[in-house]
Design an enzyme around this catalytic site. Structure first.
Site, PDB file in Angstrom:
ATOM      1  N   GLN A 140      46.890  15.305  78.865  1.00 38.21           N
ATOM      2  CA  GLN A 140      47.340  14.726  80.137  1.00 38.21           C
ATOM      3  C   GLN A 140      47.786  15.801  81.128  1.00 38.21           C
ATOM      4  OE1 GLN A 140      49.940  11.609  78.052  1.00 38.21           O
ATOM      5  NE2 GLN A 140      49.349  10.582  79.936  1.00 38.21           N
ATOM      6  N   HIS A 172      45.172   9.427  72.966  1.00 38.74           N
ATOM      7  CA  HIS A 172      44.834  10.469  73.954  1.00 38.74           C
ATOM      8  C   HIS A 172      44.136  11.651  73.276  1.00 38.74           C
ATOM      9  CE1 HIS A 172      46.626   9.115  77.728  1.00 38.74           C
ATOM     10  NE2 HIS A 172      47.769   8.826  77.116  1.00 38.74           N
ATOM     11  N   CYS A 215      51.078   4.233  81.228  1.00 40.23           N
ATOM     12  CA  CYS A 215      50.649   5.603  80.922  1.00 40.23           C
ATOM     13  C   CYS A 215      50.797   6.441  82.183  1.00 40.23           C
ATOM     14  CB  CYS A 215      49.189   5.592  80.473  1.00 40.23           C
ATOM     15  SG  CYS A 215      48.532   7.217  80.046  1.00 40.23           S
ATOM     16  N   LEU A 216      51.342   7.644  82.037  1.00 40.53           N
ATOM     17  CA  LEU A 216      51.500   8.519  83.206  1.00 40.53           C
ATOM     18  C   LEU A 216      50.156   8.859  83.839  1.00 40.53           C
ATOM     19  CD1 LEU A 216      54.322  10.901  81.925  1.00 40.53           C
ATOM     20  CD2 LEU A 216      54.482   9.272  83.822  1.00 40.53           C
ATOM     21  N   GLY A 238      56.507   9.451  76.719  1.00 38.29           N
ATOM     22  CA  GLY A 238      55.530  10.077  75.829  1.00 38.29           C
ATOM     23  C   GLY A 238      54.488  10.799  76.647  1.00 38.29           C
ATOM     24  N   HIS A 291      49.623   5.171  70.878  1.00 34.26           N
ATOM     25  CA  HIS A 291      49.180   5.392  72.260  1.00 34.26           C
ATOM     26  C   HIS A 291      48.893   6.884  72.498  1.00 34.26           C
ATOM     27  CE1 HIS A 291      49.491   4.723  76.778  1.00 34.26           C
ATOM     28  NE2 HIS A 291      49.625   6.039  76.674  1.00 34.26           N
ATOM     29  N   GLU A 292      49.830   7.740  72.092  1.00 33.49           N
ATOM     30  CA  GLU A 292      49.656   9.186  72.331  1.00 33.49           C
ATOM     31  C   GLU A 292      48.548   9.755  71.461  1.00 33.49           C
ATOM     32  OE1 GLU A 292      50.876  10.231  74.889  1.00 33.49           O
ATOM     33  OE2 GLU A 292      52.464   8.767  75.203  1.00 33.49           O
TER      34      GLU A 292
HETATM   35  C1  QAP Z   1      53.250   5.866  76.381  1.00 32.51           C
HETATM   36  O1  QAP Z   1      54.060   6.001  78.577  1.00 32.51           O
HETATM   37  C2  QAP Z   1      53.860   4.610  75.858  1.00 32.51           C
HETATM   38  O2  QAP Z   1      52.779   3.733  85.347  1.00 32.51           O
HETATM   39  C3  QAP Z   1      54.158   6.616  77.326  1.00 32.51           C
HETATM   40  O3  QAP Z   1      54.342   4.659  87.321  1.00 32.51           O
HETATM   41  C4  QAP Z   1      53.486   3.391  76.394  1.00 32.51           C
HETATM   42  O4  QAP Z   1      55.685   7.278  79.396  1.00 32.51           O
HETATM   43  C5  QAP Z   1      54.778   4.638  74.856  1.00 32.51           C
HETATM   44  C6  QAP Z   1      55.064   5.783  83.390  1.00 32.51           C
HETATM   45  C7  QAP Z   1      54.031   2.227  75.895  1.00 32.51           C
HETATM   46  C8  QAP Z   1      55.339   3.465  74.374  1.00 32.51           C
HETATM   47  C9  QAP Z   1      54.973   2.263  74.903  1.00 32.51           C
HETATM   48  C10 QAP Z   1      54.021   4.947  83.703  1.00 32.51           C
HETATM   49  C11 QAP Z   1      55.876   6.254  84.401  1.00 32.51           C
HETATM   50  C12 QAP Z   1      55.330   6.228  82.006  1.00 32.51           C
HETATM   51  C13 QAP Z   1      53.801   4.571  85.017  1.00 32.51           C
HETATM   52  C14 QAP Z   1      54.847   6.441  79.602  1.00 32.51           C
HETATM   53  C15 QAP Z   1      54.614   5.059  86.041  1.00 32.51           C
HETATM   54  C16 QAP Z   1      55.654   5.905  85.731  1.00 32.51           C
HETATM   55  C17 QAP Z   1      54.577   5.874  80.934  1.00 32.51           C
HETATM   56 CO    CO Z   2      49.256   7.684  77.977  1.00 36.67          CO
END
Ligand code: QAP
Ligand code: CO
Length: 172
Positions: free
Chosen positions: A50, A141, A95-96, A45, A137-138
């Site tokens: 971001q 943001h 979270c990215l 996501g 979550h999104e």
């Molecule tokens: C949001 O999160 C989300 O720390 C999207 O090193 C969170 O894509 C959606 C990511 C929970 C559903 C459930 C995080 C990649 C990606 C990191 C992400 C990392 C590499 C997070």
């Molecule tokens: Co995020």
């Protein structure tokens, strides 16, 4: 095109994004770049802010039952409005924009969201489980909120202490 991702504590991540009014080819190109960026960084996501653009747009691409992140399942959500939230669930989030940190967050268990697609057409989605988590979550943001604001006080203190130790990486 892969864009640069803003990381905590960048102050732009704490600002409210504005509604999208023009559904033109530029918006489509930007959404395509968001997708390329999310895939390149192994995300499921991503919100527009971001990658530094403060507009109310987000994308979500969860893996299917065969564990494949299929672009056919990509959701492009513009100007979302939550019209219903029910129940509670706890889910591990990351979270990215907060790389390497994961923690449990309490969210609504099921949601109904009205939104516009890239063409400006009105759509509605009902979700529970991981998709409901991702939508919330999104959407946070878009309002300038990160999941680390929703963890407990002690976990947040520990996060602040440990995250400060992280050396700042410069993009090559
Ligand atoms: C949001 O999160 C989300 O720390 C999207 O090193 C969170 O894509 C959606 C990511 C929970 C559903 C459930 C995080 C990649 C990606 C990191 C992400 C990392 C590499 C997070
Ligand atoms: Co995020």
């Amino acid at each position: 095109m892969v864009l640069e991702i803003l990381e905590y504590p960048d102050k732009r991540l704490f600002e409210r994004s504005v509604e999208v009014e023009k559904f033109d080819t530029q918006l489509g190109e930007f959404l395509d770049n968001m997708y390329d960026t999310m895939i390149a960084k192994s995300g499921i996501g991503l919100a527009a802010i971001q990658v530094g653009r403060p507009i109310r747009a987000l994308i979500i691409n969860l893996v299917n039952d065969k564990d494949i992140q299929d672009k056919a399942d990509l959701l492009e959500i513009i100007n979302p409005k939550f019209i219903k939230k029910d129940g509670e669930q706890l889910h591990q989030e990351g979270c990215l924009s907060v790389p390497g940190y994961y923690e449990e967050v309490k969210r609504a268990a099921s949601v109904v969201v009205e939104y516009q697609d890239r063409f400006g057409n009105r759509q509605i989605i009902e979700a529970d489980g991981l998709l409901a988590v991702a939508l919330q979550h999104e959407n946070d943001h878009l309002d300038g909120h990160l999941f680390i604001e929703k963890i407990g006080f002690n976990k947040r203190k520990k996060f602040d202490k440990e995250y400060k130790k992280k050396p700042k990486r410069k993009p090559l």
